[in-house]
Scaffold this active site. Structure first.
Site, PDB file in Angstrom:
ATOM      1  N   HIS A 143       0.811  -1.214   0.000  1.00 23.03           N
ATOM      2  CA  HIS A 143       0.000   0.000   0.000  1.00 23.03           C
ATOM      3  C   HIS A 143       0.845   1.266   0.000  1.00 23.03           C
ATOM      4  CE1 HIS A 143      -3.830  -2.230   1.578  1.00 23.03           C
ATOM      5  NE2 HIS A 143      -3.315  -2.757   0.468  1.00 23.03           N
TER       6      HIS A 143
ATOM      7  N   ARG B  22      -7.114   2.258   1.724  1.00 20.38           N
ATOM      8  CA  ARG B  22      -7.430   0.890   2.136  1.00 20.38           C
ATOM      9  C   ARG B  22      -7.129   0.613   3.607  1.00 20.38           C
ATOM     10  NH1 ARG B  22      -3.834  -1.154  -2.821  1.00 20.38           N
ATOM     11  NH2 ARG B  22      -2.729   0.689  -2.051  1.00 20.38           N
TER      12      ARG B  22
END
Length: 768
Positions: free
Chosen positions: A271, A429
């Site tokens: 990420h 996320r």
């Protein structure tokens, strides 16, 4: 004297001169080099006249050229289509969330929604993609036959389309005249001073091999299920998942060497490097069909067909799992940076390629500023104003209109359960699972701890300087932890030497994230996820008040952090429990393969099927093409595949499904290989992962070891960084493993936080 009057001039040169300003005419003349009309005429004037005649005559009869009006009309129509679809999709999606009617596919799509500057870039790309399709359709109508758009859409046409659709700001080279020698930009722009967008956010992924689409331009392999690839039909991804990837509950095998933190840390690193947004649209551009309500394949709907016999869905083959294609990128073309004339579909990376802590700080200036506490002048990040975790900070809440994290009532079956909004972090996320959320919380706390400590030793620094210096230190932390402590455990001992020796910054190295890395190779950790998110007490035993929940009940559940003991039990669970071991017999647990984003809906998602469908959506070549890329053998038959996999029954399953090793989806083929020595992936993924991380490091001007980024004394302090110490400094945990990625039972290899050396900030003392 003009060249046409010189003696000895060739006919080829004459044709070039006649049509010097018209490439189309030039091509026509060269094609007609032996035409009788040329040979029958005498003298240069006649030849010139004949050339002009051929130019004009052939122009009348040839393919139509692309006019500006055709392009402009296509863009107007494309914008109307896209805007209407965006408006419908936003209203419908928000309404579903508000009514608690969001399906698992809605949740996945909303998770991958582009926001902020990325949404602007995606909309522009959708304009351009649809405009190109409309231009092609217009030309086909005029010709009354199918044509290849790339024959008539030139680089000049594409640049004009980019200007009209808003793609051009992502193509134009930004100015780097501002002094950027000390700190990174949030977006990664100007890291490479000669190629400012290289590695920046919101540009296309790079490709290490040409895209492999069904139509060579944009349609995924498998779009037409009857279309043969390498003379074979592709199997359904759900069928492959059922036969090869499935793991029963009783068959989970834990890794004897590594902790569950290694798994969640892999997601944390991912990420920071890549995020592929899907199109916000939920209905077809061409016929208005809602992707949730139809199994038709129509852009952007690419549903996953359920086999006629399925262990979860039974014999009802009418169903399908909704799937939305990744958004196209502006400036499609294999270069990605130069945005050439190719119309081959590419996908966008909304993050920077650099390991810069973007999941903490954001990957564009607007997001970065939104996450900062600008009221104190202390360089701090925002924290939650409503709740604390045993006196410590939590992430701030998101201000989005619809709360997709309102899952408490559904999961606990509690009427009127108190809900909380999603947390907000640098990466969208952060709420995906509560294990990942804990790492976000820890590093926000660490940034603020550093900023406050820097303010004490440098009281003359303003808030901007404190923020940037703390951000720079956190980025260096991550780079060291990844290359020193994490990567060697994944790619094995053979790659350790290259990671231990920093080769120096090279402006000619392309650090962009490759499509195959983001879409296949770095999804290896999906097979290391345990079916529960462990929560342990101070003795590293199952927590008596907050037991370990099943994984599918931890998706989008920030309320579990707020109301169920905070991050400490979760971090102890990551440190004190083992990762799942990926074996060829037991790959992915059904918590992910059959219950992904399951709340109340029957059609929960299948992560294995999603991964393979995504690879086809992105045009990834097959298994053997990537084996060849890495200099590995290319199995062609049962005997050779058995040797590569060291497993005859598994090789037989593959060939029964795919018929040829060439067609094996690269994500699954890579995961099926036996581990390299000392690693947790096979030779193919070890190659692809190591290659990507080498490029990311060498192509980063702000890499922590690069000359001038940190002082010699600062580098010495940074080398002593410890993830265990970071956890100790930012939680109530008092006892940790000395090596947090390596599994040890409590009492063997655990140490008191008080014995771990603290991070030395004295080299940051500024005497000026």
């Amino acid at each position: 004297m003009p060249r046409v009057w010189q003696k000895g001039v060739s006919r080829h040169s004459l044709y070039e001169t006649i049509c010097t300003d018209d490439k189309w005419c030039k091509a026509q003349l060269l094609t007609a080099a032996g035409a009788s009309i040329i040979t029958e005429m005498k003298g240069f004037l006649c030849l010139i006249a004949a050339g002009l005649y051929l130019c004009l005559q052939n122009r009348v009869n040839a393919e139509p050229r692309l006019s500006r009006s055709i392009i402009e009309n296509a863009v107007i129509e494309a914008k109307a289509i896209v805007d209407a679809a965006y408006l419908y999709s936003r209203r419908e999606s928000v309404d579903r969330v508000r009514r608690n009617a969001a399906s698992p596919s809605d949740v996945l799509r909303l998770l991958k929604q582009p926001v902020g500057l990325t949404r602007t870039a995606v909309r522009a790309a959708d304009y351009m993609d649809n405009a190109v399709k409309l231009v092609k359709r217009s030309l086909e109508k005029r010709q009354k036959r199918s044509i290849n758009a790339t024959d008539l859409i030139t680089a000049e046409d594409l640049h004009y389309l980019a200007e009209l659709t808003g793609c051009s700001p992502r193509i134009r080279i930004p100015s780097c005249r501002t002094n950027l020698d000390k700190f990174r930009t949030a977006s990664g722009v100007c890291n490479n001073e000669e190629k400012p967008r290289l590695g920046a956010s919101n540009i296309p992924f790079t490709r290490w091999l040409p895209a492999a689409y069904q139509d060579d331009i944009s349609l995924p392999r498998g779009w037409d299920p009857n279309r043969r690839i390498n003379n074979r039909r592709l199997p359904l991804v759900r069928e492959v998942s059922n036969i090869i990837v499935r793991t029963a509950n009783s068959d989970v095998e834990s890794d004897t060497l590594y902790t569950h933190l290694l798994t969640i840390f892999a997601q944390w690193v991912d990420h920071d490097m890549s995020f592929t947004p899907t199109s916000p649209v939920i209905r077809s551009y061409s016929n208005g069909i809602d992707c949730e309500k139809s199994c038709e394949r129509t852009e952007p709907c690419f549903p996953i067909t359920i086999p006629s016999v399925d262990p979860r869905f039974g014999t009802n083959s009418a169903d399908c799992i909704p799937f939305f294609r990744s958004a196209p990128a502006c400036g499609s073309g294999n270069t990605g940076y130069n945005f050439g004339a190719s119309t081959v579909r590419q996908q966008m990376n909304s993050l920077t390629a650099f390991l810069d802590g973007g999941q903490v700080y954001g990957s564009d200036d607007i997001k970065a500023r939104k996450l900062r506490n600008l009221t104190t002048g202390q360089g701090l990040l925002k924290v939650n104003a409503q709740y604390k975790d045993n006196g410590r900070a939590l992430l701030p809440f998101s201000d989005m209109t619809a709360n997709m994290c309102a899952t408490r009532a559904r999961i606990t079956n509690t009427v009127n359960a108190q809900e909380v909004p999603c947390f907000e972090a640098g990466d969208e996320r952060s709420n995906e699972n509560i294990g990942l959320t804990t790492l976000h919380v820890v590093f926000v706390r660490e940034h603020n701890r550093l900023a406050r400590a820097l303010a004490v030793i440098n009281p003359h620094w303003n808030g901007e300087r404190l923020y940037q210096e703390a951000r720079k230190i956190v980025g260096a932390y991550l780079q060291i932890l990844i290359y020193r402590d994490y990567l060697p455990l994944i790619v094995g001992a053979d790659s350790r030497v290259s990671f231990n020796i920093y080769p120096g910054y090279d402006k000619n190295v392309d650090p962009r994230i490759s499509n195959v890395f983001a879409t296949a190779a770095y999804r290896y950790a999906h097979l290391m996820i345990q079916p529960r998110m462990f929560r342990l007490n101070e003795q590293y035993q199952e927590h008596p008040t907050y037991p370990s929940p099943l994984l599918h009940t931890t998706f989008f559940a920030p309320w579990r952090v707020v109301f169920e003991g905070g991050v400490d039990p979760l971090l102890r669970g990551l440190l004190g429990r083992q990762a799942k071991l990926n074996t060829q017999e037991n790959m992915m647990h059904d918590e992910l393969r059959d219950r992904l984003f399951e709340f109340t809906e029957r059609l929960a998602l299948d992560l294995a099927a999603l991964n393979m469908q995504r690879g086809r959506d992105h045009g990834l070549p097959g298994y053997n093409e990537w084996r060849k890329f890495c200099g590995l053998s290319e199995p062609r038959n049962m005997r050779q595949l058995r040797r590569v996999l060291n497993n005859r029954p598994l090789a037989r399953k593959f060939l029964d499904l795919y018929r040829t090793p060439n067609n094996i989806d690269v994500w699954l083929g890579g995961l099926a290989e036996p581990f390299v020595p000392g690693g947790r992936v096979g030779p193919l993924f070890a190659c692809l992962i190591a290659t990507q991380f080498q490029k990311v490091r060498q192509g980063d001007r702000f890499w922590w070891e690069n000359h001038g980024v940190f002082t010699t004394a600062q580098k010495t302090s940074l080398r002593a960084v410890s993830l265990s110490r970071i956890i100790c400094d930012n939680t109530g945990i008092t006892e940790v493993p000395a090596q947090p990625f390596r599994y040890k039972a409590r009492g063997s290899g655990y140490t008191q936080c008080t014995t771990l050396p603290t991070f030395d900030l004295s080299p940051w003392r500024d005497a000026h």
